[in-house]
Design a protein around this motif. Structure first.
Motif, PDB file in Angstrom:
ATOM      1  N   ASP A  10       0.830  -1.206   0.000  1.00  0.00           N
ATOM      2  CA  ASP A  10       0.000   0.000   0.000  1.00  0.00           C
ATOM      3  C   ASP A  10       0.869   1.262   0.000  1.00  0.00           C
ATOM      4  N   ILE A  11       1.923   1.257   0.789  1.00  0.00           N
ATOM      5  CA  ILE A  11       2.833   2.409   0.851  1.00  0.00           C
ATOM      6  C   ILE A  11       3.535   2.594  -0.491  1.00  0.00           C
ATOM      7  N   GLU A  12       4.006   1.495  -1.077  1.00  0.00           N
ATOM      8  CA  GLU A  12       4.673   1.590  -2.385  1.00  0.00           C
ATOM      9  C   GLU A  12       3.717   2.121  -3.446  1.00  0.00           C
ATOM     10  N   ASP A  13       2.461   1.667  -3.420  1.00  0.00           N
ATOM     11  CA  ASP A  13       1.456   2.183  -4.363  1.00  0.00           C
ATOM     12  C   ASP A  13       1.237   3.677  -4.150  1.00  0.00           C
ATOM     13  N   SER A  14       1.142   4.090  -2.896  1.00  0.00           N
ATOM     14  CA  SER A  14       0.931   5.506  -2.583  1.00  0.00           C
ATOM     15  C   SER A  14       2.118   6.343  -3.042  1.00  0.00           C
ATOM     16  N   LEU A  15       3.330   5.837  -2.836  1.00  0.00           N
ATOM     17  CA  LEU A  15       4.519   6.570  -3.276  1.00  0.00           C
ATOM     18  C   LEU A  15       4.546   6.701  -4.803  1.00  0.00           C
TER      19      LEU A  15
END
Length: 116
Positions: A93-98
């Motif tokens: 989720d964090i990688e997608d947001s970044l």
């Protein structure tokens, strides 16, 4: 003990209130023996790994009662797997947001360049 573990006195009292710690009492003083120090270290490690206090309490309680250390370790292994899965999901989720932020930043930069 609060200073040794870099926690507040309020945190120690909270853990005591929840039954995670049970220091010996000498009047108003609390005496923390090796058992309590070990339990606090385990509590803090569990918190760093993201375990809720209820799970930490269950794990600590299993050590003291039946099914004992083997049961505690089996339970802990299942919880580790659940926690790892949750953290891997959060990492995705964090990688997608970044990636989304990078794309938005690039579009904003391009739009700003066109306005000049």
């Amino acid at each position: 003990m609060a200073d040794d573990f870099d926690v507040t006195h309020r945190t120690l009292r909270h853990y005591e209130h929840l039954g995670l710690l049970s220091p010996e009492r000498e009047g108003q003083r609390r005496l923390y023996h090796r058992r309590e120090r070990t339990r606090l270290a385990l509590i803090l490690r569990g918190r760093r790994l993201g375990f809720p206090l209820e799970e930490i309490s269950t794990i600590l309680g299993m050590y003291d009662d039946q099914p004992g250390e083997a049961g505690q370790l089996r339970y802990l292994l299942s919880q580790i797997d659940d926690r790892r899965t949750d953290l891997q999901r959060r990492r995705r989720d964090i990688e997608d947001s970044l990636r989304e932020l990078d794309e938005l930043e690039q579009r904003c930069t391009e739009d700003l360049a066109q306005l000049r």
